[in-house]
Design an enzyme around this catalytic site. Structure first.
Site, PDB file in Angstrom:
ATOM      1  N   SER A   1       0.816  -1.213   0.000  1.00 33.69           N
ATOM      2  CA  SER A   1       0.000   0.000   0.000  1.00 33.69           C
ATOM      3  C   SER A   1       0.851   1.265   0.000  1.00 33.69           C
ATOM      4  O   SER A   1       0.458   2.280  -0.588  1.00 33.69           O
ATOM      5  CB  SER A   1      -0.937  -0.005   1.206  1.00 33.69           C
TER       6      SER A   1
ATOM      7  N   ASP B   1       1.401  -0.217   8.299  1.00 27.07           N
ATOM      8  CA  ASP B   1       2.801  -0.616   8.252  1.00 27.07           C
ATOM      9  C   ASP B   1       3.365  -0.371   6.856  1.00 27.07           C
ATOM     10  O   ASP B   1       2.630  -0.140   5.897  1.00 27.07           O
ATOM     11  CB  ASP B   1       2.978  -2.076   8.658  1.00 27.07           C
TER      12      ASP B   1
ATOM     13  N   ASP C   1       5.617  -2.017   3.928  1.00 24.87           N
ATOM     14  CA  ASP C   1       6.254  -3.211   3.372  1.00 24.87           C
ATOM     15  C   ASP C   1       7.554  -2.795   2.705  1.00 24.87           C
ATOM     16  O   ASP C   1       7.554  -1.986   1.769  1.00 24.87           O
ATOM     17  CB  ASP C   1       5.326  -3.877   2.359  1.00 24.87           C
TER      18      ASP C   1
ATOM     19  N   ASP D   1       7.434  -4.274   7.795  1.00 22.60           N
ATOM     20  CA  ASP D   1       7.671  -5.668   7.426  1.00 22.60           C
ATOM     21  C   ASP D   1       8.890  -5.657   6.510  1.00 22.60           C
ATOM     22  O   ASP D   1       8.823  -5.143   5.391  1.00 22.60           O
ATOM     23  CB  ASP D   1       6.471  -6.263   6.696  1.00 22.60           C
TER      24      ASP D   1
ATOM     25  N   LYS E   1     -10.696  -0.706  -0.546  1.00 24.48           N
ATOM     26  CA  LYS E   1     -10.068  -1.290   0.646  1.00 24.48           C
ATOM     27  C   LYS E   1     -10.851  -0.913   1.901  1.00 24.48           C
ATOM     28  O   LYS E   1     -11.042  -1.742   2.803  1.00 24.48           O
ATOM     29  CB  LYS E   1      -8.619  -0.824   0.756  1.00 24.48           C
TER      30      LYS E   1
ATOM     31  N   TYR F   1     -11.515  -8.326   4.157  1.00 20.85           N
ATOM     32  CA  TYR F   1     -10.139  -7.895   3.912  1.00 20.85           C
ATOM     33  C   TYR F   1      -9.213  -8.710   4.811  1.00 20.85           C
ATOM     34  O   TYR F   1      -8.962  -8.369   5.960  1.00 20.85           O
ATOM     35  CB  TYR F   1      -9.986  -6.398   4.202  1.00 20.85           C
TER      36      TYR F   1
END
Length: 686
Positions: free
Chosen positions: A99, A110, A112, A164, A225, A234
């Site tokens: 995202s 968070d 990625d 992450d 979303k 989701y």
């Protein structure tokens, strides 16, 4: 939001996006533009956009992480005896995906991230040396390495920002700062874990290249979303769709309507996927083979690919099905939600409703009569975080097992939300799964679904957790709708009234002769220690037996050491997508059929039309059922003995009580008769 002229779009239709021609190249009307402005205001008011301060903090954290990994690689280069010049040139790069890379992240989300390093720095170095470096930093909290995951990852918070962090070692001694991660050369000599780690960034970049308008795509995706989270669909880990899946679905709609503005794209999104005939795949570009030889999604060659229910194919080589976790039950739930969304959007376009109606939360605990409650306990919050993550990852297996063992007749709806009971002394959370018979299928009175062995198998697989610690426990119980614990409701044991649309849909189902559309009573407690699913609700309130509603049918046994406890999934019937009526002249059922058949024809996969897939899945299902059948001989006698004693005691108390309602005594007597006549039967479901 950009400005638009009425009747004109950005004219991207001159270039074809996707594997088929667009359904419509029409631009927005004045009403479409007005609805887009209203939609954007709702998203802003809902807090979906982060402020400038948080944006700046994220960029600062990414810069710090980048410096940390560069220093880590230089340190290893020096320790391994490379020349001073090599040490000076040693490098690692941080990329983002998900995202954040797509530009649709919200506050608190968070990031990625992917660290790309040289060939001589491997994954073991990442999970040992870099892990120890991060563990010693004050800025780092909640550091959790997951080296055995499908995509190995380190989870952490850096100055309060969740990350992450993945790692990929590419076949270069020196990683250039301007590395093009979209180039296939980064995949040379890479193993499967490295390819999966690289794929997130490569897919995100491809998505942004393959949509006509990135601005329109981002706003539409942000909206979808938000809708998916509000409607409880989701969650990739529990068998629904995650961020990349929703991004691919939205991107395909953007390709089919290249000149549409976000309000139009949201409406078309629901119209297209209400009519989509799964398992026809959603693809943004052709699937290509390559000399590198990595497997790609291809039902012609890979039998397992034929069992996928909802193929959503990634656009970067090697093309994969990003939604392989979807089961027949979760697909059914998503199809229902697509249909509801489509009806609301039709009302919005007719000025009979507003955007807020689309985002009403899903009343999960009003929509089923029977539930499985999975309670998770741990000694402290840190242990609970680890234990909960493992159990949540196995809930999908429970759904698949229930489908398999009941011949797909008992449908399971795993709800992604977790709930915590603050009244409990130890760390606790709970997940719930809705249960119902397959709609449209009648069963004989008294017929039951026996899933005790299924739940027992799930429980044992969960307790194979390799990092189990004392205090980690799991309990599974069957609860009725009227027995749902109060801690799942935001304001205590209080139900919200269903929306008019929900009531209308339930009424329509009832008129069509579909089961499971009655409203349940709000009061009452659990009466029996049985896994018996009975869809029939009492027509009038009755006095309930005074037994705790939180009784535990399956406790946490001794912990088994060893493997992961995984269970091979069984795929079931794919043909569950309904055809929806469509009032828009530029999109009808034939248009969607052409889009889908175009995808299949391009792949030359006519032989794997839905009927063929269903036959394959049914045969596989029958084999799995035959292999999985076993006699049930444990855990029942003691439970029934305890229940008999409890009911007899209560019955005696009812006789001595002058104020006892006769309905309560009748219930107890009826239950005692049931137990007496059961031939060593297991908890079952009707």
């Amino acid at each position: 939001m950009g400005s638009f002229e009425v009747g004109r779009g950005p004219l991207q239709a001159q270039r074809q996006y996707g594997v088929t021609k667009p359904i419509s190249t029409a631009g927005p009307t004045e009403a479409d533009i007005r609805r887009t402005v209203e939609l954007e205001k709702l998203l802003v008011d809902s807090g979906l956009y982060e402020n400038k301060e948080e944006t700046a903090k994220r960029e600062e954290v990414l810069g710090q992480i980048d410096q940390i990994v560069k220093s880590w690689v230089r340190q290893l280069t020096r320790q391994r005896g490379y020349t001073n010049q090599m040490v000076e040139d040693a490098n690692a790069i941080i990329f983002t995906f998900g995202s954040y890379r797509l530009g649709v992240h919200g506050p608190g989300a968070d990031i990625d991230t992917l660290c790309v390093g040289p060939s001589y720095v491997n994954r073991e170095d990442f999970f040992t040396i870099l892990h120890d470096t991060l563990a010693g930093m004050e800025e780092v909290t909640e550091l959790q390495p997951v080296p055995d995951a499908h995509v190995p990852v380190m989870k952490l918070k850096f100055n309060g920002i969740s990350l992450d962090l993945l790692y990929a070692s590419i076949s270069l001694l020196v990683v250039p700062e301007d590395l093009d991660i979209s180039n296939r050369s980064v995949l040379y000599n890479a193993d499967e874990f490295t390819v999966r780690s690289l794929n997130g960034c490569r897919v995100a970049d491809q998505i942004l290249r393959l949509v006509p308008s990135v601005e329109h795509f981002r706003m539409t995706l942000r909206c979808i979303k938000f809708w998916a989270k509000r409607r409880g669909v989701y969650s990739n880990v529990t068998g629904f769709l995650g961020g990349v899946n929703w991004a691919l679905l939205v991107a395909r709609v953007c390709q089919l309507y290249p000149n549409a503005v976000p309000s139009m794209l949201v409406s078309r999104f629901f119209r297209v996927y209400t009519q989509w005939h799964w398992p026809n795949p959603v693809m943004l570009c052709p699937i290509e083979e390559d000399e590198l030889g990595f497997p790609v999604w291809d039902p012609r060659k890979n039998p397992r690919d034929r069992t996928h229910h909802m193929p959503i194919i990634t656009p970067a080589y090697p093309c994969m099905n990003s939604s392989y976790n979807v089961s027949s039950s979760t697909l059914r739930v998503m199809n229902d939600q697509f249909d509801i969304g489509n009806r609301i959007c039709e009302e919005i376009e007719l000025n009979k409703s507003c955007w807020s109606a689309l985002f009403e939360p899903y009343l999960f605990f009003d929509n089923y009569k029977n539930y499985l409650q999975v309670d998770i306990f741990a000694a402290d919050a840190d242990d609970l975080r680890l234990w909960k993550g493992w159990v949540e990852s196995r809930l999908r297996q429970l759904t698949l097992k229930i489908e398999r063992d009941t011949n797909d007749m008992l449908q399971c709806h795993p709800y992604p939300n977790e709930y915590m009971d603050a009244s409990k002394q130890c760390s606790h959370c709970a997940f719930f799964l809705g249960l119902q018979r397959k709609q449209g299928v009648r069963v004989h009175e008294g017929q039951q679904f026996d899933i005790r062995v299924t739940v027992d198998e799930f429980r044992h697989s969960v307790n194979m957790y390799m990092f189990w610690k004392p205090g980690m426990q799991i309990f599974v119980s069957h609860v009725r709708r009227r027995q749902i614990p109060s801690f799942v409701f935001p304001e205590g044991y209080k139900r919200s009234r269903p929306s008019k649309l929900t009531v209308q849909l339930k009424a329509e189902k009832c008129s069509d002769g579909v089961d499971d559309c009655e409203c349940g009573s709000l009061g009452g407690r659990c009466k029996r220690k049985r896994f018996a699913i009975d869809d029939a609700e009492p027509k009038k309130p009755q006095k309930q037996a005074s037994v705790s509603p939180n009784r535990l049918l399956f406790g946490s046994p001794e912990v088994a050491n060893g493997g992961s406890g995984g269970t091979e999934s069984t795929c079931l019937d794919m043909e569950t997508s309904p055809d929806a009526q469509n009032s828009d002249m530029d999109l009808d059922k034939n248009s969607v059929d052409i889009v889908q058949h175009g995808s299949w024809n391009y792949l030359k996969m006519e032989e794997f039309a839905p009927t063929g897939v269903s036959k394959y899945s049914e045969a596989q299902l029958q084999q799995k059922q035959f292999e999985g059948r076993k006699d049930v001989v444990n855990d029942i006698g003691s439970s029934l003995d305890e229940e008999v004693a409890l009911l007899e005691k209560q019955a005696e108390g009812d006789k001595n009580s002058e104020k006892t309602d006769s309905s309560g005594s009748q219930e107890v007597s009826t239950r005692l008769h049931e137990i007496a006549t059961e031939p060593n039967s297991a908890p079952a479901m009707t």
